[in-house]
Enzyme design. Structure first.
Site, PDB file in Angstrom:
ATOM      1  N   HIS A 172     -17.819  -1.023   5.399  1.00 22.67           N
ATOM      2  CA  HIS A 172     -18.047  -0.254   6.627  1.00 22.67           C
ATOM      3  C   HIS A 172     -19.546  -0.107   6.808  1.00 22.67           C
ATOM      4  CE1 HIS A 172     -13.949   0.902   7.417  1.00 22.67           C
ATOM      5  NE2 HIS A 172     -13.796   1.282   6.166  1.00 22.67           N
ATOM      6  N   ASP A 203     -10.273  -3.880  -3.890  1.00 25.54           N
ATOM      7  CA  ASP A 203     -10.047  -3.199  -2.605  1.00 25.54           C
ATOM      8  C   ASP A 203     -11.367  -3.083  -1.849  1.00 25.54           C
ATOM      9  OD1 ASP A 203      -8.354  -0.120  -1.528  1.00 25.54           O
ATOM     10  OD2 ASP A 203      -8.790  -2.006  -0.508  1.00 25.54           O
ATOM     11  N   HIS A 229       0.900  -1.164   0.000  1.00 26.78           N
ATOM     12  CA  HIS A 229       0.000   0.000   0.000  1.00 26.78           C
ATOM     13  C   HIS A 229       0.929   1.202   0.000  1.00 26.78           C
ATOM     14  CE1 HIS A 229      -3.332   2.571   1.829  1.00 26.78           C
ATOM     15  NE2 HIS A 229      -2.258   3.282   2.082  1.00 26.78           N
ATOM     16  N   PHE A 286     -12.072   5.359   5.646  1.00 22.56           N
ATOM     17  CA  PHE A 286     -11.883   5.217   4.214  1.00 22.56           C
ATOM     18  C   PHE A 286     -12.465   3.887   3.751  1.00 22.56           C
ATOM     19  CE2 PHE A 286      -9.034   8.705   3.496  1.00 22.56           C
ATOM     20  CZ  PHE A 286      -8.207   8.802   4.604  1.00 22.56           C
ATOM     21  N   ASN A 318      -9.006   5.463   0.429  1.00 23.35           N
ATOM     22  CA  ASN A 318      -7.577   5.668   0.368  1.00 23.35           C
ATOM     23  C   ASN A 318      -6.949   4.571  -0.473  1.00 23.35           C
ATOM     24  OD1 ASN A 318      -5.078   6.751   0.844  1.00 23.35           O
ATOM     25  ND2 ASN A 318      -4.911   6.033   2.946  1.00 23.35           N
TER      26      ASN A 318
END
Lengths: 179, 438, 315
Positions: free
Chosen positions: B320, B316, B191, B334, B289
């Site tokens: 949430h 990715d 990352h 993010f 991000n």
């Protein structure tokens, strides 16, 4: 129902109103004349000029914007601009003449009375209007009326136009929304 | 014996450079011998006779491809199971057409031990939907200071190593990481984000200036890519750049590959479709991000996909809960939820405008990812494990978050009209998801 | 006066989205409302029976008191809500806290918060009117409006003026709101500060960016000084307060090189001797106290106008 009054009609009505007011007050004593924006104020100007030429020496002047005192806050959607109120003279203990162009529901006058109570305590408040078109929603009456119109339909407006504001003096009764 | 016959579909198999209308037979979890060869599949059917318990799928008008592989997802187990578990994440994966996924180690605790690698693999097996391969942490606790037990984890089944969520900040630790991983031929996924330069909530640019939000400069990503390429030059460890987002990042990879350096790269759907302008209303659905960048960056990433600088398409996937995202922009977490709409979004970004062919798309979503993580997947050749995805390229559909298998609902793509989606997902020869049973 | 414009917004979140006409409308309304504060009974019943909540999640006595008094002058009921001791300090989210407040039955929520976009978030999640009292580095619209009012009062106009805003622009919500308002009304804005505090991006928003204060000092009609904050020194955005004052402070020496009738402004609170010398701040070319005075009228206008619009919308 007559729907149009021209310049000479308006002159006649204002002269009539002036002379009745002149007879009701004493020229040697203080008289405060307060017009309600916008055309009430124009009328107040003309009235006080006339009265001065008839010997009234102690005329106090003021102009009221009643937008902030309206009780019908959500009545006609977004409001026009709030304009300043000017009441620089003391209004205590002297008669005050409130002036407006058209008396209809009475709510504007109620708002004006409310506003005046924040400024002082006149010995008496009298109301002079050019036109009383009936349709009262509150127990309010004018002391001096130049023209009473009966039977004006609720969906009609009584439009008072004055030289200083609109370019000429006239009174037109027409349906709401008409240009 | 269990078998599935997929009829009338068009096979797209990048591993054999095969694009042809033909049937395919799966027997006992494998592609049957003649399954995708030039010989008629009916021979297989006859050969195995009626002792086979048989299922037929009509793939008329559809593509039949090796199972899609996403080497970058976040399942929140252990630690944040209310957001996503391996079970719900696997369900989301197969609903999105994915047969295998690699889950990142930023769980609580981090996946930095043999036991945690074991746990993921066991749980994946128990759930029995998509194959979930764990990515082990590079450093203990992902703190960037001490190396984790990379050798033991690899032996246990960790498919790659990353501190994802963060990059390894200390150059000395990173160099040692390269040296150590080289010994096991382990794959490092980085990352790339220089943390000293970073710390904002969105891309550092005109929009962040207008909004008064701290920015994440493009250089933060580029700096770490450049550093890693330099550190790895003389070591030659297998190295993969995650979620690339800026134009110059793509250029750095391009130059690195030209110089013969060991580097691969991936991109996410939102970096091909959205820009930082989306953040104008402070909607945290657009907060991730690396952040959404500018139109020039989007174009450069698309160009990178077209010319092969970017090797694979990942998601990715970062779930949430809605209430976690309903915070002030600087404080919201993010991440966006991606598994169940990624394929449709990639079709929108790359197929519809004619940037890539279906063969290349499947290559970047299946065959190449399998190669990069050294999985024997991404192929429909005879004898291969039967991970198969069936895709209807024409079906019009709307992204409907409420119908998702994921536990979380955080996506800016809710309500988007897309064309093309998976209709069946077969893992190890078993139908794990189909549109009609959904 | 702009009579034809009507105000239809039930929120005031920033100046960026307002038209020049809308801004002038607010200023004209404020002008009329200023008169209320000259009466002996400083009240009008315009917001009688309405509830205004000042939710200040970030410290600010000055702005909070200004809003509070403005609401009271309009006869509204005012509730003060400050963070300390509230559920927010116990971990409740902003949205939950705001919803709890709204459930009491409120009409206007004035909110100040350290996070940019906080007012926007609340305008999306609540039903009442939201007035942004300052959100992070994003906007402070009532400050922008009172600044415009003060400049207009002083010069009779805003178009054609040259205005320098000096200091920590990048972290300033005041600078952003002023930038929007001033450029929309036709002024030329020059942002002055070091590159670490003033991003070149601002040029794309219609401002001129200058790193050399001395170059600009003699050509501007208004100098607007921003407050220097110590956090900037700590995060390496600027060496020391001393160097800041040398390069960007409004020193007596610089003041001599200004136009004869230059107008000095500051949003307060001031760091006397740092960004501005005391005698300049207290001198007769300073508009600092006028800003505070006008702030009251401007906030009365804003509260009045949003409550009118909210009432109209709910009919």
């Amino acid at each position: 129902m007559r729907t149009a009054y021209d310049t000479s009609d308006v002159k006649r009505l204002i002269d009539d109103l002036t002379s009745r007011i002149a007879r009701a007050f004493t020229p040697e004593e203080t008289l405060n004349i307060v017009g309600i924006r916008t055309r009430g104020e124009t009328l107040a100007q003309r009235l006080s000029a006339s009265l001065q030429s008839q010997g009234f020496q102690k005329i106090g002047r003021g102009v009221l914007d009643i937008t902030l005192y309206r009780d019908d806050l959500s009545e006609i959607g977004p409001r026009p601009l709030v304009k300043p109120t000017h009441l620089d003279v003391s209004i205590d203990d002297a008669p005050l003449l409130l002036v407006d162009d058209v008396l209809f529901t009475g709510r504007s006058i109620r708002a004006a009375l409310d506003a005046l109570s924040d400024f002082g305590r006149p010995s008496a408040i009298r109301l002079a209007v050019l036109i009383d078109r009936g349709g009262r929603e509150l127990p309010i009456q004018a002391d001096f009326v130049a023209l009473t119109l009966k039977d004006v339909p609720k969906d009609h407006r009584v439009n008072v136009r004055l030289l200083e504001n609109d370019g000429k003096d006239e009174i037109i009764v027409e349906p709401r929304g008409a240009q | 014996m269990k078998s599935i016959l997929i009829k009338n579909g068009t096979i797209i198999d990048p591993s054999q450079d095969l694009e042809e209308k033909r049937d395919i037979l799966i027997i006992d979890g494998q592609i049957a011998p003649n399954g995708s060869s030039k010989y008629a599949v009916s021979e297989d059917v006859r050969a195995y006779g009626s002792s086979v318990s048989h299922q037929t799928i009509d793939a008329t008008g559809c593509f039949v491809t090796p199972g899609l592989i996403d080497i970058h997802v976040h399942f929140r187990e252990p630690g944040d199971e209310e957001e996503e578990t391996i079970a719900s994440g696997s369900a989301a994966a197969v609903a999105g057409g994915f047969t295998s996924v690699c889950c990142m180690p930023n769980t609580k605790p981090a996946l930095d031990s043999e036991a945690s690698i074991e746990f993921i693999l066991e749980e994946s097996k128990r759930v029995g939907l998509a194959n979930v391969f764990p990515v082990g942490a590079i450093t203990k606790g992902r703190e960037g200071k001490e190396l984790a037990e990379i050798g033991s984890m690899k032996a246990r089944g960790a498919i790659a190593f990353s501190d994802d969520g963060v990059g390894v900040a200390d150059s000395s630790v990173m160099r040692k990481t390269f040296q150590y991983c080289r010994m096991f031929d382990a794959l490092i996924m980085q990352h790339c984000e220089d943390h000293a330069l970073s710390g904002g909530a969105m891309h550092a640019g005109l929009v962040s200036t207008i909004l008064g939000l701290g920015g994440i400069p493009a250089e933060a990503e580029q700096l770490m890519i450049a550093r890693d390429l330099l550190l790895n030059r003389t070591i030659g460890c297998r190295y993969h750049v995650q979620h690339i987002s800026t134009a110059f990042s793509v250029e750095l990879i391009r130059r690195g590959k030209k110089d013969g350096l060991n580097v691969t790269a991936e991109v996410s759907p939102h970096h091909l479709l959205l820009t930082d302008e989306s953040c104008r209303t402070y909607d945290t659905s657009y907060k991730m991000n690396p952040p959404l960048r500018t139109a020039q960056d989007v174009k450069a990433c698309i160009d990178g996909v077209i010319d092969g600088t970017i090797d694979i398409l990942a998601t990715d996937h970062a779930p949430h809960l809605a209430e976690e995202k309903e915070l002030e922009f600087p404080y919201a977490p993010f991440g966006i939820n991606m598994l169940e709409c990624a394929l449709g979004l990639y079709i929108k970004a790359l197929i519809e405008p004619g940037h890539v062919s279906w063969m290349k798309l499947i290559d970047m979503m299946s065959t190449r990812p399998a190669q990069i993580v050294q999985l024997d997947r991404g192929t429909l050749r005879a004898g291969a494990v039967a991970d198969v995805t069936i895709i209807d390229p024409e079906v019009a559909w709307k992204v409907d978050m409420d119908s998702w298998k994921s536990k979380s609902r955080n996506s800016p793509f809710d309500g988007w009209s897309l064309k093309g989606r998976a209709t069946h997902t077969i893992v190890s020869g078993k139908l794990k998801w189909s549109q009609h049973s959904a | 006066m702009s009579e034809e414009i009507r105000w239809t917004r039930k929120h005031l979140l920033g100046l960026e989205e307002l038209s020049a006409d809308e801004i002038r409308f607010v200023l004209d309304t404020a002008q009329s409302l200023k008169e209320v504060s000259t009466r002996s009974i400083k009240k009008v019943p315009a917001l009688r029976g309405r509830v205004v909540v000042n939710a200040f999640f970030e410290d600010s006595t000055r702005t909070r008191n200004s809003f509070s008094l403005a609401a009271q002058r309009l006869s509204a009921d005012v509730i003060e809500f400050t963070e300390r001791g509230s559920s927010v300090s116990k971990g409740e989210t902003l949205v939950d806290t705001a919803r709890t407040i709204e459930a009491m039955g409120i009409d206007i929520l004035v909110v100040r918060h350290s996070a940019a976009g906080a007012a926007q978030l609340l305008s999306r999640t609540l039903k009442c009117s939201i007035v942004n009292g300052g959100d992070g580095a994003h906007e402070h619209p009532t400050q922008g409006l009172l600044d415009l009012y003060t400049i207009r009062e002083r010069f009779g106009k805003i178009a054609g003026l040259k205005i320098a805003i000096v200091g920590d622009i990048g972290n300033s919500r005041v600078a952003r709101s002023d930038l929007w308002g001033m450029t929309k009304l036709g002024a030329e804005v020059i942002l002055v500060g070091p590159p670490t505090l003033v991003s070149k991006s601002f040029e794309q928003l219609g401002a001129r960016v200058e790193y050399d204060f001395d170059k600009v000092v003699g050509e501007v009609d208004v100098i607007y000084m921003l407050r220097v904050q110590n956090e900037r020194m700590k995060s390496a955005q600027f060496p020391t307060v001393r160097e800041f004052t040398k390069l960007y402070g409004l020193t007596w020496d610089r003041f001599q090189r200004c136009k004869k009738d230059v107008f000095i402004m500051h949003p307060g609170p001031m760091n006397r001797g740092v960004e501005i010398q005391s005698d300049i701040a207290d001198g007769n070319q300073s508009g600092i106290l006028k800003q505070v005075e006008n702030g009251l009228a401007v906030r009365m206008a804003v509260l009045y106008l949003v409550s009118q619009a909210a009432g109209a919308n709910s009919v």
